[in-house]
Scaffold this motif. Structure first.
Motif, PDB file in Angstrom:
ATOM      1  N   LYS A  25       0.877  -1.161   0.000  1.00 26.33           N
ATOM      2  CA  LYS A  25       0.000   0.000   0.000  1.00 26.33           C
ATOM      3  C   LYS A  25       0.923   1.222   0.000  1.00 26.33           C
ATOM      4  CE  LYS A  25      -3.296   2.224   3.088  1.00 26.33           C
ATOM      5  NZ  LYS A  25      -3.753   2.284   4.484  1.00 26.33           N
ATOM      6  N   CYS A  26       0.631   2.222  -0.824  1.00 28.99           N
ATOM      7  CA  CYS A  26       1.435   3.451  -0.816  1.00 28.99           C
ATOM      8  C   CYS A  26       0.633   4.581  -0.183  1.00 28.99           C
ATOM      9  CB  CYS A  26       1.839   3.846  -2.233  1.00 28.99           C
ATOM     10  SG  CYS A  26       3.148   2.812  -2.871  1.00 28.99           S
ATOM     11  N   VAL A  27       1.284   5.320   0.679  1.00 26.07           N
ATOM     12  CA  VAL A  27       0.664   6.465   1.346  1.00 26.07           C
ATOM     13  C   VAL A  27       1.624   7.642   1.264  1.00 26.07           C
ATOM     14  CG1 VAL A  27      -0.648   5.016   2.955  1.00 26.07           C
ATOM     15  CG2 VAL A  27       1.626   5.820   3.611  1.00 26.07           C
ATOM     16  N   THR A  28       1.153   8.818   1.648  1.00 23.93           N
ATOM     17  CA  THR A  28       2.063   9.968   1.683  1.00 23.93           C
ATOM     18  C   THR A  28       2.906   9.887   2.962  1.00 23.93           C
ATOM     19  OG1 THR A  28       0.569  11.397   2.918  1.00 23.93           O
ATOM     20  CG2 THR A  28       0.369  11.428   0.496  1.00 23.93           C
ATOM     21  N   PHE A  29       3.930  10.713   3.006  1.00 26.44           N
ATOM     22  CA  PHE A  29       4.832  10.705   4.158  1.00 26.44           C
ATOM     23  C   PHE A  29       4.078  11.027   5.450  1.00 26.44           C
ATOM     24  CE2 PHE A  29       8.354  12.092   6.814  1.00 26.44           C
ATOM     25  CZ  PHE A  29       9.358  11.218   6.439  1.00 26.44           C
ATOM     26  N   SER A  30       3.221  12.062   5.407  1.00 23.68           N
ATOM     27  CA  SER A  30       2.483  12.426   6.629  1.00 23.68           C
ATOM     28  C   SER A  30       1.465  11.360   7.004  1.00 23.68           C
ATOM     29  CB  SER A  30       1.802  13.787   6.453  1.00 23.68           C
ATOM     30  OG  SER A  30       2.798  14.799   6.442  1.00 23.68           O
ATOM     31  N   GLU A  31       0.870  10.711   6.016  1.00 23.05           N
ATOM     32  CA  GLU A  31      -0.056   9.601   6.322  1.00 23.05           C
ATOM     33  C   GLU A  31       0.690   8.459   7.017  1.00 23.05           C
ATOM     34  OE1 GLU A  31      -3.305  10.191   2.698  1.00 23.05           O
ATOM     35  OE2 GLU A  31      -1.610   8.850   2.417  1.00 23.05           O
ATOM     36  N   LEU A  32       1.924   8.207   6.579  1.00 25.11           N
ATOM     37  CA  LEU A  32       2.724   7.161   7.236  1.00 25.11           C
ATOM     38  C   LEU A  32       2.926   7.497   8.713  1.00 25.11           C
ATOM     39  CD1 LEU A  32       4.744   4.641   6.877  1.00 25.11           C
ATOM     40  CD2 LEU A  32       6.503   6.411   6.949  1.00 25.11           C
ATOM     41  N   LEU A  33       3.325   8.748   8.982  1.00 28.75           N
ATOM     42  CA  LEU A  33       3.571   9.141  10.372  1.00 28.75           C
ATOM     43  C   LEU A  33       2.291   9.094  11.194  1.00 28.75           C
ATOM     44  CD1 LEU A  33       6.420   9.974  11.461  1.00 28.75           C
ATOM     45  CD2 LEU A  33       6.271  10.029   9.004  1.00 28.75           C
ATOM     46  N   ASP A  34       1.177   9.495  10.564  1.00 29.84           N
ATOM     47  CA  ASP A  34      -0.113   9.456  11.272  1.00 29.84           C
ATOM     48  C   ASP A  34      -0.489   8.018  11.617  1.00 29.84           C
ATOM     49  OD1 ASP A  34      -0.322  12.175  11.102  1.00 29.84           O
ATOM     50  OD2 ASP A  34      -1.745  12.178   9.425  1.00 29.84           O
ATOM     51  N   SER A  35      -0.305   7.104  10.673  1.00 26.75           N
ATOM     52  CA  SER A  35      -0.712   5.725  10.949  1.00 26.75           C
ATOM     53  C   SER A  35       0.253   5.055  11.928  1.00 26.75           C
ATOM     54  CB  SER A  35      -0.873   4.909   9.665  1.00 26.75           C
ATOM     55  OG  SER A  35       0.275   4.959   8.899  1.00 26.75           O
ATOM     56  N   LEU A  36       1.524   5.496  11.928  1.00 26.02           N
ATOM     57  CA  LEU A  36       2.453   4.976  12.943  1.00 26.02           C
ATOM     58  C   LEU A  36       2.017   5.434  14.336  1.00 26.02           C
ATOM     59  CD1 LEU A  36       5.979   5.471  11.326  1.00 26.02           C
ATOM     60  CD2 LEU A  36       5.013   3.311  12.128  1.00 26.02           C
ATOM     61  N   ALA A  37       1.642   6.717  14.438  1.00 23.94           N
ATOM     62  CA  ALA A  37       1.232   7.255  15.738  1.00 23.94           C
ATOM     63  C   ALA A  37      -0.050   6.591  16.221  1.00 23.94           C
ATOM     64  CB  ALA A  37       1.041   8.769  15.633  1.00 23.94           C
ATOM     65  N   ALA A  38      -0.930   6.242  15.285  1.00 26.35           N
ATOM     66  CA  ALA A  38      -2.216   5.641  15.657  1.00 26.35           C
ATOM     67  C   ALA A  38      -2.126   4.111  15.755  1.00 26.35           C
ATOM     68  CB  ALA A  38      -3.277   6.029  14.631  1.00 26.35           C
ATOM     69  N   HIS A  39      -0.929   3.584  15.499  1.00 21.13           N
ATOM     70  CA  HIS A  39      -0.710   2.122  15.515  1.00 21.13           C
ATOM     71  C   HIS A  39      -1.646   1.400  14.550  1.00 21.13           C
ATOM     72  CE1 HIS A  39       1.904   2.752  18.944  1.00 21.13           C
ATOM     73  NE2 HIS A  39       0.944   3.445  19.512  1.00 21.13           N
ATOM     74  N   THR A  40      -1.871   2.020  13.402  1.00 20.67           N
ATOM     75  CA  THR A  40      -2.732   1.380  12.402  1.00 20.67           C
ATOM     76  C   THR A  40      -1.943   1.040  11.141  1.00 20.67           C
ATOM     77  OG1 THR A  40      -3.350   3.562  11.572  1.00 20.67           O
ATOM     78  CG2 THR A  40      -4.827   2.561  13.191  1.00 20.67           C
ATOM     79  N   ILE A  41      -0.633   1.035  11.264  1.00 19.35           N
ATOM     80  CA  ILE A  41       0.225   0.813  10.100  1.00 19.35           C
ATOM     81  C   ILE A  41       0.217  -0.661   9.694  1.00 19.35           C
ATOM     82  CG2 ILE A  41       2.288   0.509  11.554  1.00 19.35           C
ATOM     83  CD1 ILE A  41       2.596   2.530   8.469  1.00 19.35           C
ATOM     84  N   SER A  42       0.201  -0.894   8.386  1.00 22.17           N
ATOM     85  CA  SER A  42       0.366  -2.282   7.928  1.00 22.17           C
ATOM     86  C   SER A  42       1.836  -2.465   7.547  1.00 22.17           C
ATOM     87  CB  SER A  42      -0.568  -2.554   6.747  1.00 22.17           C
ATOM     88  OG  SER A  42       0.159  -2.614   5.564  1.00 22.17           O
ATOM     89  N   SER A  43       2.333  -3.691   7.660  1.00 13.49           N
ATOM     90  CA  SER A  43       3.770  -3.905   7.433  1.00 13.49           C
ATOM     91  C   SER A  43       4.141  -3.665   5.973  1.00 13.49           C
ATOM     92  CB  SER A  43       4.171  -5.310   7.860  1.00 13.49           C
ATOM     93  OG  SER A  43       3.475  -6.242   7.068  1.00 13.49           O
ATOM     94  N   ARG A  44       3.193  -3.787   5.080  1.00 12.66           N
ATOM     95  CA  ARG A  44       3.503  -3.550   3.664  1.00 12.66           C
ATOM     96  C   ARG A  44       3.030  -2.168   3.247  1.00 12.66           C
ATOM     97  NH1 ARG A  44       5.223  -7.844   0.463  1.00 12.66           N
ATOM     98  NH2 ARG A  44       5.607  -9.641   1.768  1.00 12.66           N
ATOM     99  N   THR A  45       3.675  -1.177   3.829  1.00 16.16           N
ATOM    100  CA  THR A  45       3.359   0.208   3.495  1.00 16.16           C
ATOM    101  C   THR A  45       4.615   0.869   2.949  1.00 16.16           C
ATOM    102  OG1 THR A  45       1.742   0.298   5.284  1.00 16.16           O
ATOM    103  CG2 THR A  45       2.501   2.401   4.405  1.00 16.16           C
ATOM    104  N   ALA A  46       4.475   1.559   1.831  1.00 14.59           N
ATOM    105  CA  ALA A  46       5.614   2.261   1.240  1.00 14.59           C
ATOM    106  C   ALA A  46       5.262   3.723   1.024  1.00 14.59           C
ATOM    107  CB  ALA A  46       5.983   1.625  -0.100  1.00 14.59           C
ATOM    108  N   VAL A  47       6.284   4.563   1.073  1.00 17.90           N
ATOM    109  CA  VAL A  47       6.122   5.981   0.762  1.00 17.90           C
ATOM    110  C   VAL A  47       7.088   6.310  -0.361  1.00 17.90           C
ATOM    111  CG1 VAL A  47       6.317   8.338   1.626  1.00 17.90           C
ATOM    112  CG2 VAL A  47       5.525   6.521   3.150  1.00 17.90           C
TER     113      VAL A  47
END
Ligand SMILES: [Zn+2]
Length: 249
Positions: A25-47
């Protein structure tokens, strides 16, 4: 000079195809940080990020990204952008750069715009006044034109450190991208997030290996001693070039 940092649209298409095959799944840089902070990140995430603001982002990269429905984050050196005479133009490679007038449509396409300083200096060798300008001015200029908050910053050449990071936080950014050539992870430093720098000599096989977590180390916290020594050397040269009594701090 930038040739080592370029790939053809055909190779870029292969990279995005590999991301899709590996079910990223590709997200923007800020979306990555947001999902890391919310602990909703999937392991297959790329920016996917682009630095500087060359014109071929709109001409060549964006059509391929849009064909895959992948967003990206574009870090702009505001003093180098074309057009917009009121925007404190610096001397730079203007004929190859994006124009201020193109930026609203890039935002509309789902591209996150971040700042990459105003004149692309080695930030960790600057005086306090220079550092303030290089971190605050691009944010202000971009936000005025775009009407959206500019949340992220990418360090020119990757150079940063605790002092530079203080200015970044003070300017109101909530994340910053380093280089580091390592995999970022949930405990990485959000003001020096590791990135892998793709260069023209990298094979598709290497790119595929990155997607499998191979051929690069995970990011470590803190600076390596050689990073500190290299900064001291570059800073020493910068101070020699400056007048006595400058406001370096
Ligand atoms: Zn750059």
């Amino acid at each position: 000079m930038i040739a080592p940092f370029t790939v053809t649209p055909q190779v870029f298409e292969q990279h995005l195809g590999a991301l899709r095959e590996e079910r990223y799944k590709c997200v923007t840089f800020s979306e990555l940080l947001d999902s890391l902070a919310a602990h909703t990140i999937s392991s297959r995430t790329a920016v996917i990020t682009f630095d500087d603001g060359y014109k071929d982002f709109a001409d060549n990269a964006l059509p391929v990204l849009q064909a895959h429905d992948y967003p990206s984050t574009l870090y702009l050196t505001t003093g180098f952008l074309a057009g917009g005479k009121l925007h404190h133009k610096e001397s730079g490679p203007s004929d190859l750069m994006l124009d201020w007038a193109q930026l609203p449509e890039l935002v509309a396409s789902g591209t996150e715009i971040g700042a990459h300083s105003h004149s692309h200096p080695q930030l960790d060798t600057l005086t306090a006044a220079q550092l303030h300008r290089e971190t605050h001015l691009p944010k202000e200029l971009l936000e005025n034109v775009l009407g959206v908050r500019v949340r992220s910053f990418a360090y020119p050449h990757g150079y940063n450190g605790p002092r530079v990071q203080r200015f970044i936080k003070n300017a109101g950014y909530d994340s910053a991208a380093g280089v580091r050539n390592a995999f970022t992870h949930s405990s990485d430093d959000r003001f020096n997030v590791a990135r892998l720098m793709l260069q023209s000599h990298h094979s598709l096989e290497t790119f595929r290996n990155w997607l499998r977590g191979l051929e690069a180390p995970p990011a470590t916290r803190g600076e390596a001693m050689r990073t500190k020594l290299w900064r001291d050397y570059r800073r020493g040269k910068a101070i020699v070039r400056r007048q006595p009594g400058s406001d370096y701090q």
